[in-house]
Motif scaffolding. Structure first.
Motif, PDB file in Angstrom:
ATOM      1  N   GLY A   8       0.687   0.226  10.093  1.00 62.03           N
ATOM      2  CA  GLY A   8      -0.223   1.346   9.923  1.00 62.03           C
ATOM      3  C   GLY A   8      -0.230   2.299  11.094  1.00 62.03           C
ATOM      4  N   ASN A  31       5.041   1.284   8.199  1.00 60.57           N
ATOM      5  CA  ASN A  31       4.076   2.274   7.740  1.00 60.57           C
ATOM      6  C   ASN A  31       4.389   2.587   6.287  1.00 60.57           C
ATOM      7  OD1 ASN A  31       1.797   4.010   8.629  1.00 60.57           O
ATOM      8  ND2 ASN A  31       3.122   5.662   7.921  1.00 60.57           N
ATOM      9  N   ARG A  32       3.352   2.651   5.467  1.00 63.35           N
ATOM     10  CA  ARG A  32       3.564   2.871   4.035  1.00 63.35           C
ATOM     11  C   ARG A  32       4.383   4.130   3.782  1.00 63.35           C
ATOM     12  NH1 ARG A  32      -1.766   3.355   0.497  1.00 63.35           N
ATOM     13  NH2 ARG A  32      -1.922   5.208   1.813  1.00 63.35           N
ATOM     14  N   SER A  63      -2.692  -4.688  12.811  1.00 60.32           N
ATOM     15  CA  SER A  63      -2.768  -3.805  11.656  1.00 60.32           C
ATOM     16  C   SER A  63      -3.919  -2.832  11.817  1.00 60.32           C
ATOM     17  CB  SER A  63      -2.938  -4.607  10.355  1.00 60.32           C
ATOM     18  OG  SER A  63      -4.158  -5.330  10.349  1.00 60.32           O
ATOM     19  N   VAL A  65      -5.248  -0.057   9.124  1.00 62.18           N
ATOM     20  CA  VAL A  65      -5.108   0.626   7.840  1.00 62.18           C
ATOM     21  C   VAL A  65      -6.454   1.184   7.397  1.00 62.18           C
ATOM     22  CG1 VAL A  65      -3.075  -0.696   7.159  1.00 62.18           C
ATOM     23  CG2 VAL A  65      -5.351  -1.584   6.620  1.00 62.18           C
ATOM     24  N   SER A  66      -6.456   1.884   6.268  1.00 58.17           N
ATOM     25  CA  SER A  66      -7.598   2.728   5.925  1.00 58.17           C
ATOM     26  C   SER A  66      -8.812   2.000   5.393  1.00 58.17           C
ATOM     27  CB  SER A  66      -7.157   3.787   4.906  1.00 58.17           C
ATOM     28  OG  SER A  66      -6.631   3.151   3.747  1.00 58.17           O
ATOM     29  N   ALA A  70      -6.456  -1.785   1.357  1.00 56.00           N
ATOM     30  CA  ALA A  70      -5.179  -1.710   2.069  1.00 56.00           C
ATOM     31  C   ALA A  70      -4.918  -2.964   2.885  1.00 56.00           C
ATOM     32  CB  ALA A  70      -5.150  -0.472   2.962  1.00 56.00           C
ATOM     33  N   SER A  93      -8.798  -2.546  11.679  1.00 57.39           N
ATOM     34  CA  SER A  93      -9.346  -1.634  10.684  1.00 57.39           C
ATOM     35  C   SER A  93     -10.861  -1.753  10.576  1.00 57.39           C
ATOM     36  CB  SER A  93      -8.722  -1.931   9.313  1.00 57.39           C
ATOM     37  OG  SER A  93      -7.315  -1.943   9.377  1.00 57.39           O
TER      38      SER A  93
END
Length: 294
Positions: A8, A31-32, A63, A65-66, A70, A93
Motif C-alpha cells: 500500500g 501496490n494495487r 501494510s 491500506v484504505s 482492503a 491502517s
C-alpha cells in the motif's frame, strides 16, 4: 539490514517507503495500482505482483491500506502462510478495533504476530519523520518493529499493550478529536467573520497562544484560506470512513458521541455534493455555509 515487505503505497505509504529505502532497508512493494509505485522502483524498491510475494518466511511486512475491506483482502491465508512462524505483520491502517483482533487471532494460528501500528501523520509529516505511531500487540514483535517505525515516519511511539485492537481505538479517538477541532475552528471563525472581526487575526492569536499545536495551526490555516479542495492529502471519503468507525465503536460500547455524529453529518454532506477532490478539512464548509458565508 533485512528486506521489508510493504503493501500500500498511497499518499501516506509512499513517503514511508521512501524513508525506509533512505535508511538502507531493502523493501519489496506491492501496490494495487502498480503504476503509482513505479517511482519507488527507481529508488531501489522491488515491485511484486501480490501481497504474498512481498514477504519472506519469518520476515516483516508492513501494510497501509484504505479500510477494513482492503486489509481483510490482503491479509488472507496466502500472506499469513508466506510469513510463517516468526513472521510479523505490522498493520498501519485506520481500521476497526474488532477487525484488528480478528486478524491477530488468524495470524497467530500460523505462528505470525500481528501488530497494530496506525499512523498519526499527514504525508508531509511522515516524510519529515515527525509523525506518531500507536502500537499494540506482542511485546517481542513490537520491539522488533520499533526501528522500522522510527526510520519510516515516527518521532513518537506510544505502546497500548498486548490487545491488538487498542491502538486502533486510540487512532479513532485521535481522528475524532481532529475532526472536532476542525468543526470548532470553523464555527469560531464564522462567528468572528459575522461580527466583523478578521478571522485571520483570530487564527493567529489563538493558534500561537491558547491553542498552539500543529493541528490547530495547520488545519486552522486551511480553514481561513478556504483550502478545501484540490489535491487532498486525506480525502473526505476516508474521513467519513473513520467517523463511521468511531460511531460503530461507540455504539458497541454504549458511548454517546453527539459531536462525532455532527462531524459525520458534515462529511456526508460534502460527499453528497459530489466534491470528489475534497480534503476532509472540507467538513468546515458546513459551519461556514450555515452562517451564510462562502
Amino acid at each position: 539490514m533485512e528486506t521489508i515487505g510493504f503493501i500500500g503505497t498511497g499518499n501516506l505509504g509512499y513517503p514511508i517507503v521512501e524513508n525506509l529505502l533512505k535508511a538502507g532497508y531493502g523493501v519489496s512493494v506491492y501496490n494495487r495500482t502498480r503504476e503509482k509505485a513505479l517511482p519507488l522502483q527507481q529508488l531501489g524498491a522491488v515491485l511484486v505482483n501480490s501481497p504474498a510475494e512481498a514477504v519472506v518466511q519469518g520476515g516483516i511486512v508492513m501494510s497501509l491500506v484504505s479500510d477494513d475491506k482492503a486489509i481483510i483482502a490482503i491479509a488472507g491465508d496466502a500472506l499469513v502462510k508466506a510469513l510463517g512462524a516468526g513472521g510479523i505483520h505490522v498493520s498501519m491502517s485506520t481500521i476497526s478495533p474488532d477487525t484488528s483482533r480478528i486478524l491477530a487471532a488468524h495470524h497467530l494460528e500460523e505462528g505470525v504476530q500481528y501488530v497494530a501500528a496506525p499512523v498519526f501523520a499527514r504525508p508531509e509529516a511522515a516524510a519529515a519523520k515527525v509523525g506518531t505511531a500507536v502500537i499494540s500487540g506482542n511485546d517481542a514483535a513490537k520491539a522488533r518493529i520499533r526501528p522500522l517505525l522510527e526510520a519510516g515516519f515516527a518521532k513518537n511511539i506510544f505502546d497500548l499493550g498486548d490487545d491488538a485492537g487498542s491502538a486502533n481505538v486510540l487512532k479513532l479517538i485521535g481522528n475524532f478529536m481532529i475532526a472536532g477541532a476542525i468543526e470548532m475552528m470553523a464555527e469560531s471563525f464564522a462567528l468572528a467573520e459575522k461580527n466583523k472581526v478578521d478571522p485571520r487575526v483570530v487564527y493567529e492569536m489563538l493558534t500561537t497562544t491558547l491553542f498552539a499545536s500543529p493541528i490547530f495551526r495547520n488545519y486552522g490555516a486551511m480553514i481561513v484560506d478556504r483550502k478545501f479542495t484540490g489535491d487532498p492529502s486525506f480525502s473526505a471519503a476516508l474521513g467519513l470512513k473513520d467517523l463511521n468507525l468511531v460511531l460503530e465503536t461507540a455504539a458497541r460500547s454504549y458511548t454517546p458521541m453527539p459531536l462525532a455524529q455532527l462531524v459525520q453529518s458534515r462529511l456526508t454532506t460534502v460527499l453528497a455534493k459530489d466534491t470528489k477532490d475534497a480534503d476532509w478539512i472540507a467538513l468546515a464548509m458546513g459551519a461556514l455555509e450555515d452562517a451564510g458565508l462562502k
